[in-house]
Design a protein around this motif. Structure first.
Motif, PDB file in Angstrom:
ATOM      1  N   LEU A   1    -144.701  13.576  76.395  1.00  0.00           N
ATOM      2  CA  LEU A   1    -144.238  14.142  75.129  1.00  0.00           C
ATOM      3  C   LEU A   1    -143.988  15.635  75.234  1.00  0.00           C
ATOM      4  N   ASP A   2    -144.770  16.325  76.046  1.00  0.00           N
ATOM      5  CA  ASP A   2    -144.624  17.767  76.168  1.00  0.00           C
ATOM      6  C   ASP A   2    -143.321  18.177  76.863  1.00  0.00           C
ATOM      7  N   ALA A   3    -142.739  17.258  77.647  1.00  0.00           N
ATOM      8  CA  ALA A   3    -141.546  17.613  78.419  1.00  0.00           C
ATOM      9  C   ALA A   3    -140.387  18.038  77.529  1.00  0.00           C
ATOM     10  N   GLY A   4    -140.274  17.436  76.367  1.00  0.00           N
ATOM     11  CA  GLY A   4    -139.167  17.772  75.478  1.00  0.00           C
ATOM     12  C   GLY A   4    -139.561  18.520  74.231  1.00  0.00           C
TER      13      GLY A   4
ATOM     14  N   ARG B   1    -137.759   8.128  68.411  1.00  0.00           N
ATOM     15  CA  ARG B   1    -138.914   7.948  67.534  1.00  0.00           C
ATOM     16  C   ARG B   1    -138.766   8.824  66.297  1.00  0.00           C
ATOM     17  N   PRO B   2    -139.489   8.519  65.227  1.00  0.00           N
ATOM     18  CA  PRO B   2    -139.407   9.364  64.027  1.00  0.00           C
ATOM     19  C   PRO B   2    -139.731  10.815  64.353  1.00  0.00           C
ATOM     20  N   LEU B   3    -138.856  11.709  63.953  1.00  0.00           N
ATOM     21  CA  LEU B   3    -139.016  13.115  64.295  1.00  0.00           C
ATOM     22  C   LEU B   3    -140.320  13.688  63.767  1.00  0.00           C
TER      23      LEU B   3
ATOM     24  N   LEU C   1    -143.198  12.687  65.910  1.00  0.00           N
ATOM     25  CA  LEU C   1    -143.232  13.432  67.164  1.00  0.00           C
ATOM     26  C   LEU C   1    -143.798  14.831  66.960  1.00  0.00           C
ATOM     27  N   LEU C   2    -143.372  15.476  65.897  1.00  0.00           N
ATOM     28  CA  LEU C   2    -143.855  16.833  65.636  1.00  0.00           C
ATOM     29  C   LEU C   2    -145.354  16.839  65.347  1.00  0.00           C
ATOM     30  N   ARG C   3    -145.813  15.890  64.566  1.00  0.00           N
ATOM     31  CA  ARG C   3    -147.248  15.838  64.259  1.00  0.00           C
ATOM     32  C   ARG C   3    -148.066  15.521  65.508  1.00  0.00           C
ATOM     33  N   GLU C   4    -147.554  14.612  66.337  1.00  0.00           N
ATOM     34  CA  GLU C   4    -148.284  14.236  67.543  1.00  0.00           C
ATOM     35  C   GLU C   4    -148.322  15.379  68.548  1.00  0.00           C
ATOM     36  N   SER C   5    -147.233  16.122  68.654  1.00  0.00           N
ATOM     37  CA  SER C   5    -147.162  17.188  69.645  1.00  0.00           C
ATOM     38  C   SER C   5    -147.800  18.478  69.166  1.00  0.00           C
TER      39      SER C   5
END
Length: 312
Positions: free
Chosen positions: A193-196, A246-248, A251-255
């Motif tokens: 996930l961190d790659a992008g 995936r839902p944006l 992704l933001l919350r997870e990252s």
């Protein structure tokens, strides 16, 4: 037929731009190296060599071609591949020289900027955007030499437009991908996930970039142009979806742990379950009628020949 001078036209994305424009325009490709006098150019394409960071050479080659429009696509394309000073100085000098020359030739200008101008990707830690989706009005806060060079090139385009009375457009692509070779769908990228996270999993197909260049050239011409003489506009150039599908907001919350309170999230536009990208592209549609038409879902596996600009 109009003549368009394209700098950097032999580069990875530049060749897609040249291929898209050839046939609609006489395209003169200017790069540091010439393919050779024995090379057989594609129809509507010719080549010249110049060191665009050298002011005299840049002014000379643009004056000799006397184009109707200039597409400035030449640059060291990313940070961390060359010493910082070389990245900044090469990109800024080339942009300043080419844009000045274009203005003196009364040529319409379209140039490659980057989402790097916002300052997200190469910063550590990645700053969270002030708004979602990220519009062209978002503050530009680069810390790296590449992003800073793009901010400077945009400022130079604005100065030339005002001084010389020509229209200018700066296109801000995100990570450019190529049909059949989508790096943003590689296992290492998809599995980390961190790659992008640095550009919020954004990307754009090279053909969509080329289409926007063509649309911007058309949109700066004619009796009622979308971008008129003396005006500079910057536009985002990003795919409609994100590279992970995936839902944006998820992704933001997870990252990043949360959606910050000071981030103006439009929940209706970025609803849960929506895999759209983080950048707004409404301005390019409003000005030029352009919307991104390619997604990794089809394009990552497409078998599309790479443009061939000349036969050796």
């Amino acid at each position: 037929m109009e003549t368009v001078l394209v700098t950097g036209g032999r580069g990875a994305s530049g060749r897609w731009v040249v291929d898209r424009l050839a046939g609609d325009y006489e395209v003169v490709v200017v790069d540091y190296d010439h393919p050779g006098l024995d090379a057989d150019p594609a129809p509507g394409v010719s080549f010249r060599a110049a060191d665009l960071a050298d002011r005299g050479e840049a002014l000379d080659v643009v004056r000799a071609v006397d184009p109707d429009a200039v597409v400035h696509w030449a640059a060291i394309p990313v940070a961390d591949t060359h010493p910082d000073g070389r990245v900044f100085e090469t990109n800024v000098h080339a942009a300043k020289n080419v844009l000045d020359a274009a203005g003196r030739a009364d040529a319409r200008i379209v140039q490659a900027s980057s989402d790097g101008a916002y300052g997200f990707f190469f910063a550590d830690p990645t700053p969270f955007p002030d708004e979602l989706p990220v519009t062209e009005d978002h503050p530009l806060r680069p810390e790296d030499p590449y992003g800073l060079s793009k901010v400077t090139a945009e400022a130079a385009a604005g100065a030339v437009a005002r001084r010389e009375g020509v229209p200018a457009v700066s296109i801000r692509p995100s990570w450019i991908q190529y049909p059949g070779a989508y790096a943003c769908r590689g296992d290492e990228y998809v599995g980390d996930l961190d790659a992008g996270a640095g550009n919020f999993w954004s990307y754009v197909d090279a053909r969509d970039v080329a289409d926007l260049v063509a649309a911007a050239l058309a949109g700066t011409a004619g009796p009622d142009p979308a971008v008129g003489p003396g005006t500079h506009e910057a536009v985002n150039c990003v795919a409609a979806d994100n590279a992970l599908g995936r839902p944006l907001l998820d992704l933001l919350r997870e990252s990043y742990g949360a959606i910050p309170n000071d981030c103006a999230v439009d929940e209706s536009a970025l609803a849960e379950g929506d895999d759209r990208g983080a950048y707004a592209v409404a301005k390019a549609e409003r000005l030029f009628g352009w919307t991104p038409s390619r997604s990794w879902r089809e394009a990552a596996g497409e078998d599309v020949p790479e443009p061939v600009l000349f036969e050796a």
